[in-house]
Design an enzyme around this catalytic site. Structure first.
Site, short mmCIF file in Angstrom:
data_model
loop_
_atom_site.label_atom_id
_atom_site.label_comp_id
_atom_site.label_asym_id
_atom_site.label_seq_id
_atom_site.Cartn_x
_atom_site.Cartn_y
_atom_site.Cartn_z
N ARG A 49 0.82 -1.23 0.00
CA ARG A 49 0.00 0.00 0.00
C ARG A 49 0.85 1.26 0.00
O ARG A 49 0.40 2.31 -0.49
CB ARG A 49 -0.95 -0.02 1.18
CG ARG A 49 -2.00 -1.11 0.98
CD ARG A 49 -3.06 -1.01 2.01
NE ARG A 49 -4.09 -2.01 1.77
CZ ARG A 49 -5.13 -2.17 2.55
NH1 ARG A 49 -5.28 -1.41 3.60
NH2 ARG A 49 -6.03 -3.08 2.27
N ASP A 160 -16.09 9.17 7.85
CA ASP A 160 -14.98 8.22 7.69
C ASP A 160 -13.70 9.02 7.85
O ASP A 160 -13.68 10.24 7.64
CB ASP A 160 -15.03 7.54 6.32
CG ASP A 160 -14.22 6.24 6.30
OD1 ASP A 160 -14.83 5.16 6.42
OD2 ASP A 160 -12.97 6.31 6.21
C1 LIG Z 1 -14.15 -2.11 6.08
S1 LIG Z 1 -14.75 -0.45 5.99
C2 LIG Z 1 -16.41 -0.65 6.60
C3 LIG Z 1 -17.42 0.19 5.83
C4 LIG Z 1 -18.88 -0.02 6.21
N1 LIG Z 1 -19.15 0.42 7.55
C5 LIG Z 1 -19.29 -1.46 6.03
O1 LIG Z 1 -19.51 -2.18 6.99
O2 LIG Z 1 -19.40 -1.90 4.87
C6 LIG Z 1 -13.90 0.29 7.38
C7 LIG Z 1 -13.82 1.81 7.28
O3 LIG Z 1 -13.36 2.30 8.53
C8 LIG Z 1 -12.58 3.45 8.28
N2 LIG Z 1 -11.73 3.70 9.45
C9 LIG Z 1 -10.65 3.00 9.89
N3 LIG Z 1 -10.16 3.56 11.00
C10 LIG Z 1 -10.95 4.61 11.29
C11 LIG Z 1 -10.94 5.59 12.33
N4 LIG Z 1 -10.04 5.57 13.30
N5 LIG Z 1 -11.90 6.54 12.31
C12 LIG Z 1 -12.85 6.56 11.33
N6 LIG Z 1 -12.89 5.67 10.32
C13 LIG Z 1 -11.96 4.71 10.31
C14 LIG Z 1 -11.80 3.11 7.01
O4 LIG Z 1 -11.35 4.25 6.35
C15 LIG Z 1 -12.84 2.31 6.22
O5 LIG Z 1 -13.49 3.10 5.27
#
Ligand SMILES: C[S@@+](CC[C@H](N)C(=O)[O-])C[C@H]1O[C@@H](n2cnc3c(N)ncnc32)[C@H](O)[C@@H]1O
Length: 288
Positions: A49, A160
């Site tokens: 990445r 996000d």
């Molecule tokens: C796997 S996706 C899940 C998306 C959606 N909630 C779903 O279940 O399909 C996880 C998301 O969490 C976000 N993320 C990770 N760490 C985070 C943080 N500390 N604060 C806010 N968002 C975060 C990532 O950018 C990513 O878009």
């Protein structure tokens, strides 16, 4: 697998130098800022990445890139953006939307029609599929009724930490393959365009506020929500981080509100006391 093993197990075809100490330094930065765990076994993922960023910056090693992101906050944000996992889909874990539509939505519509307000939050919304699904499921395919309802005091906040996924979410443009899990009546009502140039109807886009927010940081959010979706992000956190985040989310939820988490996630015991489990990873807040 240890960082050393993960790094040396690969054929020596890496374009950029990457030492075990580099992986440890990146892991610490990401954990401290975002709460995301990147154990030794994720070394290859981290390299994959970050390598495009190292190339774009004209550097020769991940070590040099670490020195850069220690002083350059914009590049650090790009590195964090690259390191988040954003996998999502329309109607993912769809029984949560069914549950919300049956359990919560009729009462919330009644409240809206009486002049009350409704607040919903998709926390860690990734590229927008989750909040768009939520609105499509709740509003159904009757566009005229939806338009009337959206003029009432209803707001869906979608946040996000990753700026690039928020850009996609705000644009609301998706491929036909991405939209294939949207049921046909809802697709017909809410998806515009042809072929692979498809986008979510502006009525839905305008009903959602997409904002950057680190779930581990300060939240400039005063309101309490009627329902919170926070799914498939806590899997990346350790137990204390999960428990702290769940307690903060519970504080922002009205008693009588619903909290939906990802299928492989669990409520911490001390947070679970404030909720009744009413379905698979679906929790009703019963105590302040
Ligand atoms: C796997 S996706 C899940 C998306 C959606 N909630 C779903 O279940 O399909 C996880 C998301 O969490 C976000 N993320 C990770 N760490 C985070 C943080 N500390 N604060 C806010 N968002 C975060 C990532 O950018 C990513 O878009």
């Amino acid at each position: 697998m240890s960082a050393a093993a993960a790094i040396t197990a690969r054929p020596p075809a890496r374009e950029f130098g990457f030492e075990p100490a580099d992986h440890r330094a990146i892991s610490k930065m990401v954990y401290d800022e975002l709460g995301i765990l990147l154990p030794d076994g994720k070394a290859q993922l981290v390299y994959g990445r970050l390598a495009p960023r190292v190339r774009a910056c004209g550097l020769e090693s991940i070590g040099d890139y670490i020195k850069l992101i220690e002083r350059d906050t914009d590049e650090r944000a790009r590195a964090f953006d690259a390191l988040t996992t954003n996998h999502t889909s329309f109607f993912r874990e769809s029984h949560h939307f069914d549950d919300f539509c049956e359990r919560m939505w009729p009462g919330l519509v009644e409240r809206l029609n009486k002049g009350g307000r409704v607040r919903l939050w998709s926390a860690a919304c990734s590229s927008g599929e989750e909040p768009y699904t939520w609105l499509m499921a709740a509003l159904g395919s009757d566009r005229a009724a939806a338009q009337k309802l959206l003029k009432r005091d209803v707001k869906l906040l979608a946040t996000d930490v990753s700026p690039s996924v928020l850009e996609t979410a705000r644009a609301g443009r998706y491929t036909a393959a991405t939209l294939r899990t949207v049921p046909s009546a809802l697709h017909k009502a809410w998806v515009r365009g042809q072929g692979d140039a498809l986008s979510v109807d502006p009525m839905l886009r305008e009903a959602i506020s997409f904002l950057p927010l680190n779930l581990l940081g300060e939240w400039p959010i005063k309101t309490r929500f009627d329902t919170i979706f926070c799914r498939n992000v806590m899997i990346y956190f350790d137990e204390p981080t999960k428990a702290r985040l769940q307690a903060r989310l519970a504080d922002r939820l009205e008693v009588g509100g619903m909290f939906y988490i990802g299928h492989s996630e669990r409520l911490a015991p001390e947070v679970g006391k404030r909720f009744e489990c009413v379905g698979r990873t679906a929790y009703l807040k019963v105590a302040a």
